[in-house]
Design a protein around this motif. Structure first.
Motif, short mmCIF file in Angstrom:
data_model
loop_
_atom_site.label_atom_id
_atom_site.label_comp_id
_atom_site.label_asym_id
_atom_site.label_seq_id
_atom_site.Cartn_x
_atom_site.Cartn_y
_atom_site.Cartn_z
N ALA A 7 0.84 -1.20 0.00
CA ALA A 7 0.00 0.00 0.00
C ALA A 7 0.87 1.25 0.00
O ALA A 7 0.60 2.21 -0.71
N SER A 8 1.94 1.21 0.79
CA SER A 8 2.85 2.35 0.86
C SER A 8 3.51 2.58 -0.49
O SER A 8 3.63 3.70 -0.95
N ARG A 9 3.96 1.48 -1.14
CA ARG A 9 4.59 1.60 -2.45
C ARG A 9 3.59 2.10 -3.48
O ARG A 9 3.91 2.95 -4.30
N GLY A 10 2.38 1.60 -3.44
CA GLY A 10 1.34 2.05 -4.36
C GLY A 10 1.03 3.52 -4.18
O GLY A 10 0.88 4.27 -5.15
N ASN A 11 0.94 3.97 -2.92
CA ASN A 11 0.69 5.38 -2.63
C ASN A 11 1.86 6.24 -3.11
O ASN A 11 1.67 7.29 -3.70
N THR A 13 3.96 5.48 -5.49
CA THR A 13 3.93 5.47 -6.94
C THR A 13 2.88 6.44 -7.46
O THR A 13 3.14 7.19 -8.40
N GLY A 14 1.72 6.46 -6.83
CA GLY A 14 0.66 7.38 -7.23
C GLY A 14 1.09 8.82 -7.06
O GLY A 14 0.82 9.67 -7.92
N GLN A 15 1.77 9.11 -5.97
CA GLN A 15 2.26 10.47 -5.73
C GLN A 15 3.33 10.85 -6.74
O GLN A 15 3.35 11.98 -7.23
N ALA A 16 4.19 9.91 -7.07
CA ALA A 16 5.24 10.18 -8.06
C ALA A 16 4.63 10.44 -9.42
O ALA A 16 5.06 11.36 -10.14
N VAL A 86 13.39 0.78 -4.99
CA VAL A 86 12.87 2.15 -4.84
C VAL A 86 13.67 3.11 -5.73
O VAL A 86 13.09 3.93 -6.44
N MET A 87 14.99 2.99 -5.71
CA MET A 87 15.83 3.87 -6.52
C MET A 87 15.52 3.72 -8.01
O MET A 87 15.41 4.71 -8.74
N GLU A 88 15.39 2.48 -8.46
CA GLU A 88 15.12 2.21 -9.88
C GLU A 88 13.76 2.75 -10.30
O GLU A 88 13.64 3.40 -11.34
N ARG A 89 12.76 2.51 -9.47
CA ARG A 89 11.40 2.98 -9.79
C ARG A 89 11.34 4.50 -9.83
O ARG A 89 10.79 5.09 -10.77
N ARG A 90 11.95 5.15 -8.85
CA ARG A 90 11.92 6.62 -8.81
C ARG A 90 12.72 7.23 -9.97
O ARG A 90 12.31 8.25 -10.54
N LEU A 91 13.85 6.64 -10.29
CA LEU A 91 14.65 7.13 -11.41
C LEU A 91 13.86 7.02 -12.71
O LEU A 91 13.80 7.97 -13.50
N LEU A 92 13.22 5.87 -12.92
CA LEU A 92 12.45 5.67 -14.15
C LEU A 92 11.26 6.61 -14.23
O LEU A 92 11.08 7.32 -15.22
N ARG A 93 10.47 6.65 -13.18
CA ARG A 93 9.23 7.43 -13.23
C ARG A 93 9.43 8.92 -13.00
O ARG A 93 8.67 9.72 -13.54
N GLY A 94 10.41 9.27 -12.22
CA GLY A 94 10.58 10.68 -11.87
C GLY A 94 11.51 11.45 -12.79
O GLY A 94 11.41 12.66 -12.89
N ILE A 95 12.41 10.74 -13.47
CA ILE A 95 13.38 11.43 -14.33
C ILE A 95 13.33 10.91 -15.76
O ILE A 95 13.12 11.68 -16.70
N ILE A 96 13.54 9.62 -15.94
CA ILE A 96 13.71 9.08 -17.29
C ILE A 96 12.44 9.23 -18.13
O ILE A 96 12.50 9.71 -19.27
N ASN A 97 11.30 8.81 -17.59
CA ASN A 97 10.05 8.91 -18.38
C ASN A 97 9.69 10.35 -18.75
O ASN A 97 9.46 10.63 -19.93
N PRO A 98 9.65 11.28 -17.78
CA PRO A 98 9.32 12.66 -18.17
C PRO A 98 10.35 13.26 -19.14
O PRO A 98 9.97 13.97 -20.07
N ALA A 99 11.62 12.97 -18.93
CA ALA A 99 12.65 13.51 -19.81
C ALA A 99 12.49 12.98 -21.24
O ALA A 99 12.67 13.72 -22.21
#
Length: 181
Positions: A7-11, A13-16, A86-99
Motif C-alpha cells: 500500500a505504501s509503495r502504491g501510494n 507510486t501514485g504520488q510520483a 525504490v531507486m530504480e522505480r523513482r529514477l524511471l518514473r521521476g526522471i527518465i520517463n518525463p525527460a
C-alpha cells in the motif's frame, strides 16, 4: 512484502505519477507562454529545453543499468534489494520517463519547424532516437522484473546494456553537429 508495504509503495507510486504529470503540465504551460511571448524567438528556447531534456534522459539511461549491475548481487528480499527497487522505480518514473516525453515533444517540433522533417541526417537521428526509446522500454520492463524479484540477467548483461546509450548518443551528436548527409 506485507500489505502495508504494498500500500505504501502504491501510494508512493501514485504520488510520483501525480508529481510527474504536474511537472509536465507546468512545462507545457510555461512553454506555451514562452511561445506566445517570444514568437519567432521561441525556436532557441525550444532547442534549449530539448537539450536539457536529452541530458536528463541520457543521465537516467546511463545510471539505471548501472543500478541493475549492483542490484543483481543483492540478495532477494534484503534491505539492499528493496532500496535498489525504490531507486530504480523513482529514477524511471521521476526522471527518465518525463525527460523522454519532453525530448520527443520538443525534438519533433524542432524537426518540423526547423527542418520540415527533411535531411538524411535527421532521419538517421530519429531512427536512433527510436532505438533509444526501445531500450528505454526494455529498461522499464527490467525495473518491473527486478521489482518482482524475477530478473534472470547477470551483471555482465547489464554492464553491456549500460554501454548502448553512450554509443547511440555519440552517433546522434555527430549527426546533429556535423550533418554528414
Amino acid at each position: 512484502m506485507s500489505n502495508e508495504d504494498s500500500a505504501s509503495r502504491g501510494n508512493s507510486t501514485g504520488q510520483a505519477m501525480k508529481r510527474m504529470a504536474i511537472g509536465i503540465v507546468v512545462l507545457v504551460v510555461l512553454s506555451a507562454l514562452l511561445y506566445f511571448v517570444a514568437g519567432d524567438g521561441f525556436y532557441p528556447w525550444a532547442k534549449a529545453i530539448h537539450v536539457i531534456a536529452v541530458i536528463a534522459w541520457m543521465a537516467g539511461m546511463l545510471y539505471l543499468p548501472r543500478l541493475f549491475v549492483y542490484h543483481v548481487d543483492a540478495e532477494k528480499g534484503s534491505v539492499q534489494s528493496e532500496t535498489f527497487k525504490v531507486m530504480e522505480r523513482r529514477l524511471l518514473r521521476g526522471i527518465i520517463n518525463p525527460a523522454m516525453i519532453v525530448t520527443w515533444v520538443f525534438g519533433l517540433w524542432l524537426a518540423w519547424k526547423g527542418f520540415g522533417f527533411q535531411g538524411g541526417w535527421l532521419h538517421a537521428k530519429i531512427a536512433l532516437v527510436l532505438v533509444l526509446s526501445g531500450l528505454h522500454g526494455y529498461l522499464a520492463a527490467a525495473v518491473r522484473k527486478f521489482a518482482e524479484d524475477k530478473n534472470e540477467k547477470p551483471a555482465r548483461h547489464w554492464r553491456i546494456v549500460n554501454e548502448i546509450p553512450t554509443l547511440v548518443m555519440i552517433v546522434i551528436v555527430i549527426l546533429v553537429v556535423v550533418k554528414p548527409f
